[in-house]
Each structure stands twice: as C-alpha cells, then as structure tokens.
Scaffold this motif. Structure first.
Motif, PDB file in Angstrom:
ATOM      1  N   LYS A   1       4.506   3.589 -10.091  1.00 35.77           N
ATOM      2  CA  LYS A   1       4.846   4.214 -11.569  1.00 35.77           C
ATOM      3  C   LYS A   1       4.239   2.748 -12.362  1.00 35.77           C
ATOM      4  O   LYS A   1       3.547   2.915 -13.307  1.00 35.77           O
ATOM      5  CB  LYS A   1       6.115   4.144 -11.929  1.00 35.77           C
ATOM      6  N   LYS A   2       4.598   1.564 -12.209  1.00 37.30           N
ATOM      7  CA  LYS A   2       4.124   0.514 -12.740  1.00 37.30           C
ATOM      8  C   LYS A   2       2.557   0.387 -12.629  1.00 37.30           C
ATOM      9  O   LYS A   2       1.976   0.227 -13.662  1.00 37.30           O
ATOM     10  CB  LYS A   2       4.806  -0.737 -12.195  1.00 37.30           C
ATOM     11  N   LEU A   3       2.170   0.600 -11.631  1.00 40.48           N
ATOM     12  CA  LEU A   3       0.466   0.468 -11.476  1.00 40.48           C
ATOM     13  C   LEU A   3      -0.270   1.618 -12.132  1.00 40.48           C
ATOM     14  O   LEU A   3      -1.291   1.242 -12.743  1.00 40.48           O
ATOM     15  CB  LEU A   3       0.075   0.544 -10.092  1.00 40.48           C
ATOM     16  N   VAL A   4       0.262   2.687 -12.204  1.00 37.57           N
ATOM     17  CA  VAL A   4      -0.268   3.689 -13.072  1.00 37.57           C
ATOM     18  C   VAL A   4      -0.262   3.420 -14.569  1.00 37.57           C
ATOM     19  O   VAL A   4      -1.135   3.474 -15.275  1.00 37.57           O
ATOM     20  CB  VAL A   4       0.376   5.333 -12.845  1.00 37.57           C
ATOM     21  N   LYS A   5       0.886   2.892 -14.999  1.00 37.95           N
ATOM     22  CA  LYS A   5       1.133   2.632 -16.383  1.00 37.95           C
ATOM     23  C   LYS A   5       0.069   1.435 -16.964  1.00 37.95           C
ATOM     24  O   LYS A   5      -0.386   1.467 -17.832  1.00 37.95           O
ATOM     25  CB  LYS A   5       2.447   2.157 -16.480  1.00 37.95           C
TER      26      LYS A   5
ATOM     27  N   TYR B   1      -3.039   8.756  -4.547  1.00 35.46           N
ATOM     28  CA  TYR B   1      -3.568   7.788  -5.526  1.00 35.46           C
ATOM     29  C   TYR B   1      -4.850   6.851  -5.035  1.00 35.46           C
ATOM     30  O   TYR B   1      -5.134   6.804  -3.915  1.00 35.46           O
ATOM     31  CB  TYR B   1      -2.235   6.949  -5.469  1.00 35.46           C
ATOM     32  N   PHE B   2      -5.547   6.480  -6.196  1.00 38.43           N
ATOM     33  CA  PHE B   2      -6.715   5.660  -6.054  1.00 38.43           C
ATOM     34  C   PHE B   2      -6.697   4.281  -6.843  1.00 38.43           C
ATOM     35  O   PHE B   2      -6.104   4.638  -7.888  1.00 38.43           O
ATOM     36  CB  PHE B   2      -7.986   6.690  -6.364  1.00 38.43           C
ATOM     37  N   ILE B   3      -7.463   3.522  -6.235  1.00 43.14           N
ATOM     38  CA  ILE B   3      -7.361   2.204  -7.142  1.00 43.14           C
ATOM     39  C   ILE B   3      -8.650   2.307  -8.123  1.00 43.14           C
ATOM     40  O   ILE B   3      -9.679   2.977  -7.814  1.00 43.14           O
ATOM     41  CB  ILE B   3      -7.579   1.006  -6.318  1.00 43.14           C
ATOM     42  N   THR B   4      -8.274   1.889  -9.328  1.00 37.80           N
ATOM     43  CA  THR B   4      -9.477   1.738 -10.174  1.00 37.80           C
ATOM     44  C   THR B   4      -9.966   0.433 -10.328  1.00 37.80           C
ATOM     45  O   THR B   4      -9.936  -0.484  -9.487  1.00 37.80           O
ATOM     46  CB  THR B   4      -8.769   2.269 -11.825  1.00 37.80           C
ATOM     47  N   GLU B   5     -11.163   0.571 -11.250  1.00 34.80           N
ATOM     48  CA  GLU B   5     -12.033  -0.693 -11.153  1.00 34.80           C
ATOM     49  C   GLU B   5     -11.064  -1.864 -11.814  1.00 34.80           C
ATOM     50  O   GLU B   5     -11.344  -3.039 -11.125  1.00 34.80           O
ATOM     51  CB  GLU B   5     -13.205  -0.626 -12.151  1.00 34.80           C
ATOM     52  N   ALA B   6     -10.390  -1.760 -12.713  1.00 33.92           N
ATOM     53  CA  ALA B   6      -9.476  -2.786 -13.266  1.00 33.92           C
ATOM     54  C   ALA B   6      -8.201  -3.133 -12.131  1.00 33.92           C
ATOM     55  O   ALA B   6      -7.993  -4.297 -12.041  1.00 33.92           O
ATOM     56  CB  ALA B   6      -8.561  -2.229 -14.494  1.00 33.92           C
ATOM     57  N   GLY B   7      -7.893  -2.167 -11.510  1.00 33.71           N
ATOM     58  CA  GLY B   7      -7.068  -2.642 -10.109  1.00 33.71           C
ATOM     59  C   GLY B   7      -7.700  -3.503  -8.901  1.00 33.71           C
ATOM     60  O   GLY B   7      -6.999  -4.121  -8.759  1.00 33.71           O
ATOM     61  N   GLU B   8      -8.891  -3.047  -8.907  1.00 28.69           N
ATOM     62  CA  GLU B   8      -9.630  -3.714  -7.773  1.00 28.69           C
ATOM     63  C   GLU B   8      -9.597  -4.979  -8.324  1.00 28.69           C
ATOM     64  O   GLU B   8      -9.808  -6.031  -7.574  1.00 28.69           O
ATOM     65  CB  GLU B   8     -10.919  -2.866  -7.709  1.00 28.69           C
ATOM     66  N   LYS B   9     -10.327  -5.249  -9.389  1.00 35.45           N
ATOM     67  CA  LYS B   9     -10.362  -6.841  -9.992  1.00 35.45           C
ATOM     68  C   LYS B   9      -9.151  -7.472 -10.181  1.00 35.45           C
ATOM     69  O   LYS B   9      -8.982  -8.708  -9.702  1.00 35.45           O
ATOM     70  CB  LYS B   9     -10.835  -6.448 -11.678  1.00 35.45           C
TER      71      LYS B   9
ATOM     72  N   MET C   1       4.917  -6.026  -3.941  1.00 32.89           N
ATOM     73  CA  MET C   1       4.806  -4.644  -3.769  1.00 32.89           C
ATOM     74  C   MET C   1       3.355  -4.254  -4.286  1.00 32.89           C
ATOM     75  O   MET C   1       2.719  -3.439  -3.693  1.00 32.89           O
ATOM     76  CB  MET C   1       5.839  -3.748  -4.195  1.00 32.89           C
ATOM     77  N   ASP C   2       3.182  -4.583  -5.456  1.00 31.76           N
ATOM     78  CA  ASP C   2       1.729  -4.329  -6.095  1.00 31.76           C
ATOM     79  C   ASP C   2       0.593  -4.643  -5.317  1.00 31.76           C
ATOM     80  O   ASP C   2      -0.391  -3.861  -5.291  1.00 31.76           O
ATOM     81  CB  ASP C   2       1.742  -5.263  -7.653  1.00 31.76           C
ATOM     82  N   THR C   3       0.743  -5.814  -4.787  1.00 30.78           N
ATOM     83  CA  THR C   3      -0.551  -6.185  -3.942  1.00 30.78           C
ATOM     84  C   THR C   3      -0.636  -5.407  -2.727  1.00 30.78           C
ATOM     85  O   THR C   3      -2.019  -4.857  -2.317  1.00 30.78           O
ATOM     86  CB  THR C   3      -0.344  -7.690  -3.507  1.00 30.78           C
ATOM     87  N   ILE C   4       0.443  -4.914  -2.169  1.00 32.37           N
ATOM     88  CA  ILE C   4       0.445  -4.394  -0.924  1.00 32.37           C
ATOM     89  C   ILE C   4      -0.012  -2.918  -1.133  1.00 32.37           C
ATOM     90  O   ILE C   4      -1.268  -2.268  -0.401  1.00 32.37           O
ATOM     91  CB  ILE C   4       1.864  -4.082  -0.403  1.00 32.37           C
ATOM     92  N   ILE C   5       0.448  -2.193  -2.159  1.00 35.47           N
ATOM     93  CA  ILE C   5      -0.078  -0.839  -2.811  1.00 35.47           C
ATOM     94  C   ILE C   5      -1.752  -0.933  -3.078  1.00 35.47           C
ATOM     95  O   ILE C   5      -2.408  -0.097  -2.327  1.00 35.47           O
ATOM     96  CB  ILE C   5       0.600  -0.434  -3.934  1.00 35.47           C
ATOM     97  N   LEU C   6      -1.864  -1.984  -3.965  1.00 36.04           N
ATOM     98  CA  LEU C   6      -3.284  -1.849  -4.244  1.00 36.04           C
ATOM     99  C   LEU C   6      -4.287  -2.314  -3.005  1.00 36.04           C
ATOM    100  O   LEU C   6      -5.342  -1.711  -2.655  1.00 36.04           O
ATOM    101  CB  LEU C   6      -3.593  -3.000  -5.305  1.00 36.04           C
ATOM    102  N   GLY C   7      -3.568  -3.170  -2.223  1.00 40.95           N
ATOM    103  CA  GLY C   7      -4.718  -3.441  -0.834  1.00 40.95           C
ATOM    104  C   GLY C   7      -4.858  -2.150   0.140  1.00 40.95           C
ATOM    105  O   GLY C   7      -5.839  -1.723   0.360  1.00 40.95           O
TER     106      GLY C   7
END
Length: 204
Positions: free
Chosen positions: A43-47, A66-74, A1-7
């Motif tokens: 919740k996990k990704l925000v944390k 919700y928006f992806i951060t630079e760390a999230g994009e990396k 789910m992490d990859t899907i949300i970030l994508g």
C-alpha cells in the motif's frame, strides 16, 4: 519491508502470495512474512509510485500482480547502495535476559527448548541449501523466463542473474553460520550452567 518487496519485484512481477512465499523461503531469518506486513508495505509503495499493478481474473478470483516502476527501481538501487547498519534485534532474547527471575530448576529446560528451535531452523535452511543444487547453473530458458516476468530486464542476463544469485546464496550461508554459532554458544552456556550448579550443590 520496502527494500525486500522492491527487490523481489526487481526479479519478477509478483502477487502478494508470491511475495510472501519468496520471503518465507529465502528471507525468513531477516523479515516477517506475514500477509499483513506485506499488504501494508504494498500500500505504501503504490502510494509513493514505486510500484504499480495489473489486475486479472484467475479461477474466478480477482488477482493483482505488482511490478516495480522506474522510480521504484531508482529508489531501490539508491537504498541498497548505502552502507548496512548493524541491527540484530531479537525480542525473544529478552526472555533469556530476565531468566534470573525464574527458578533455577526451569533454566535447563528453557535453554533446551530454545536449542530445539534453533536446530529446526538450521535443518530448514540446510534443506533449502540442498535443493539449490548447482548455484550457477542457470538455463537459457530460465533466464528468458525472468526477462518476460516483469522485473528489471537489464539485469536478466546470464552474468546479471549469476551476480544476483551470488549474494542471495551468500545470505543463506550467513544465516546458517549464525545459527550454528548460536547453537554452539547456548550449548556451551548450558554446560557451564550445569557445571556451576553441580559445584554449588557440592559446596552446600
């Protein structure tokens, strides 16, 4: 789910409702689109600091985009660069695995019912394919809108959007072909089962 949300957040900033709709419309054969699963993932990704959010009031209702951060994009780009693993786990097939415990008179109806489910999903995916139309026809306004929607703007060029869409459409095609294969397999199995039952009845 992490990859899907970030994508999806790489493409545009989204509310949980918008994320759910995106998953439901494009990745239903890959992932659950339940609100609970998405909320847990958010919740996990925000944390972890991989996504952030902005709150606003719309129609008297407080909403979070919700928006992806630079760390999230990396993290996202590192994750999708690793080789895919084969994980074709459908727990419903355990019912098929244990069908030998049911009476043989129930088998045909059981398989027919599953074939109906497969046909429904095939029609749904083919309807999505039809609505796509021209796969590489992206207007300048559409691309500009993506640039302003809070995603990874460096990818929101005509070439970048076409590259993103190319693999997303290919995933849809793969889903359709896999369902077609499964329909053919179960039809053949059903015919084989009928033939074997008829042969057994003649011998009795």
């Amino acid at each position: 789910m992490d990859t899907i949300i970030l994508g999806f957040l790489m493409i545009r900033g989204s509310t949980i409702y918008e994320l759910r709709q995106s998953i439901k419309q494009t990745l239903s054969t890959v992932s659950s689109d339940s609100t609970g699963s998405i909320q847990a993932g958010i919740k996990k990704l925000v944390k972890k600091g991989w996504i952030t959010f902005e709150e606003h009031v719309e129609g008297g209702v407080n909403k979070k985009t919700y928006f992806i951060t630079e760390a999230g994009e990396k993290h996202f780009r590192e994750n999708i660069s690793t080789p895919m693993l084969y994980k074709e786990k459908n727990m419903e097939l355990s019912k098929f695995f244990f069908q030998g415990f049911t009476h043989h008179s129930e088998h045909e109806a059981f398989i027919s019912s599953y074939l109906e489910e497969l046909e429904k999903e095939l029609h749904r995916l083919e309807a999505i394919k039809i609505t796509i139309g021209q796969r590489n026809n992206f207007s300048r306004d559409y691309i500009n809108n993506l640039k302003e929607s809070g995603g990874a703007t460096e990818f929101m060029t005509e070439e970048g959007v076409k590259s993103i869409a190319y693999f997303q459409y290919a995933t849809l095609d793969l889903g359709i072909e896999k369902i077609k294969f499964e329909i053919d397999w179960f039809r053949n199995f059903q015919s084989k089962l009928k033939a074997e039952r008829m042969e057994n009845n003649r011998e009795q």
